[in-house]
Write a protein that holds these residues in place. Sequence first.
Motif, PDB file in Angstrom:
ATOM      1  N   VAL A   1     103.244  35.126   1.588  1.00 22.85           N
ATOM      2  CA  VAL A   1     101.807  35.295   1.785  1.00 22.85           C
ATOM      3  C   VAL A   1     101.568  36.292   2.919  1.00 22.85           C
ATOM      4  CG1 VAL A   1     101.242  32.999   0.912  1.00 22.85           C
ATOM      5  CG2 VAL A   1     101.669  33.308   3.346  1.00 22.85           C
ATOM      6  N   PRO A   2     100.390  36.940   2.918  1.00 23.39           N
ATOM      7  CA  PRO A   2     100.092  37.877   4.009  1.00 23.39           C
ATOM      8  C   PRO A   2     100.256  37.213   5.377  1.00 23.39           C
ATOM      9  CG  PRO A   2      98.480  38.113   2.261  1.00 23.39           C
ATOM     10  CD  PRO A   2      99.324  36.905   1.924  1.00 23.39           C
TER      11      PRO A   2
ATOM     12  N   GLY B   1     103.064  44.612  -3.100  1.00 24.86           N
ATOM     13  CA  GLY B   1     102.660  44.265  -1.757  1.00 24.86           C
ATOM     14  C   GLY B   1     102.985  45.362  -0.770  1.00 24.86           C
ATOM     15  N   VAL B   2     102.698  45.120   0.477  1.00 24.20           N
ATOM     16  CA  VAL B   2     102.922  46.091   1.545  1.00 24.20           C
ATOM     17  C   VAL B   2     103.599  45.373   2.702  1.00 24.20           C
ATOM     18  CG1 VAL B   2     101.810  47.652   3.183  1.00 24.20           C
ATOM     19  CG2 VAL B   2     100.866  47.400   0.878  1.00 24.20           C
ATOM     20  N   LEU B   3     104.663  45.972   3.220  1.00 20.89           N
ATOM     21  CA  LEU B   3     105.348  45.436   4.401  1.00 20.89           C
ATOM     22  C   LEU B   3     104.913  46.216   5.627  1.00 20.89           C
ATOM     23  CD1 LEU B   3     109.069  45.084   3.273  1.00 20.89           C
ATOM     24  CD2 LEU B   3     107.428  43.264   3.661  1.00 20.89           C
TER      25      LEU B   3
ATOM     26  N   LEU C   1     109.675  42.085  10.347  1.00 24.08           N
ATOM     27  CA  LEU C   1     109.032  42.607   9.143  1.00 24.08           C
ATOM     28  C   LEU C   1     108.154  41.509   8.596  1.00 24.08           C
ATOM     29  CD1 LEU C   1     111.787  44.434   7.065  1.00 24.08           C
ATOM     30  CD2 LEU C   1     109.742  45.445   8.045  1.00 24.08           C
ATOM     31  N   MET C   2     106.936  41.856   8.240  1.00 26.47           N
ATOM     32  CA  MET C   2     106.060  40.849   7.660  1.00 26.47           C
ATOM     33  C   MET C   2     105.241  41.455   6.537  1.00 26.47           C
ATOM     34  SD  MET C   2     103.185  40.282  10.567  1.00 26.47           S
ATOM     35  CE  MET C   2     101.607  40.291   9.782  1.00 26.47           C
ATOM     36  N   ILE C   3     104.729  40.585   5.685  1.00 22.51           N
ATOM     37  CA  ILE C   3     103.882  41.007   4.581  1.00 22.51           C
ATOM     38  C   ILE C   3     102.500  41.334   5.131  1.00 22.51           C
ATOM     39  CG2 ILE C   3     102.724  40.238   2.473  1.00 22.51           C
ATOM     40  CD1 ILE C   3     105.638  40.703   1.992  1.00 22.51           C
ATOM     41  N   LEU C   4     102.017  42.530   4.828  1.00 24.35           N
ATOM     42  CA  LEU C   4     100.677  42.921   5.241  1.00 24.35           C
ATOM     43  C   LEU C   4      99.671  42.580   4.145  1.00 24.35           C
ATOM     44  CD1 LEU C   4      98.848  44.382   7.278  1.00 24.35           C
ATOM     45  CD2 LEU C   4      99.407  46.508   6.109  1.00 24.35           C
ATOM     46  N   LYS C   5      99.990  42.976   2.924  1.00 17.82           N
ATOM     47  CA  LYS C   5      99.117  42.700   1.788  1.00 17.82           C
ATOM     48  C   LYS C   5      99.975  42.300   0.606  1.00 17.82           C
ATOM     49  CE  LYS C   5      97.101  46.758   1.412  1.00 17.82           C
ATOM     50  NZ  LYS C   5      96.229  47.851   0.991  1.00 17.82           N
ATOM     51  N   PHE C   6      99.410  41.516  -0.256  1.00 19.36           N
ATOM     52  CA  PHE C   6     100.072  41.132  -1.491  1.00 19.36           C
ATOM     53  C   PHE C   6      99.102  41.361  -2.618  1.00 19.36           C
ATOM     54  CE2 PHE C   6     100.864  38.048  -4.852  1.00 19.36           C
ATOM     55  CZ  PHE C   6     102.154  38.379  -5.181  1.00 19.36           C
TER      56      PHE C   6
END
Length: 87
Positions: free
Chosen positions: A40-41, A61-63, A75-80
């Motif tokens: 999840v974001p 998605g976008v990292l 590193l984390m999820i920015l958008k999914f």
Amino acid sequence: MRDISQTLYFPNIVNVPLFKGCSTEFINQIVIKLHEEFFVPGEVIMEPGNVVDQIYFVCHGVLVGMLQDGKMCSLMILKFKMQPTML
């Protein structure tokens, strides 16, 4: 299961620059070993000190890499974004 994996994942993996020029059989061997994970974001995927024993392919998605003192710290999820898929 192999046919399902090839249908779902092959189109994504064959376009990864790392695998450019690799044989179809080689890519198929990677594809049949894949499994999906959903994040999840805001969820952190990696942090410094984590032992890396797998590779992630982000299909939808976008990292974002977080920096601390000029060094990568996570590193984390920015958008999914879920893409509609026809089966």
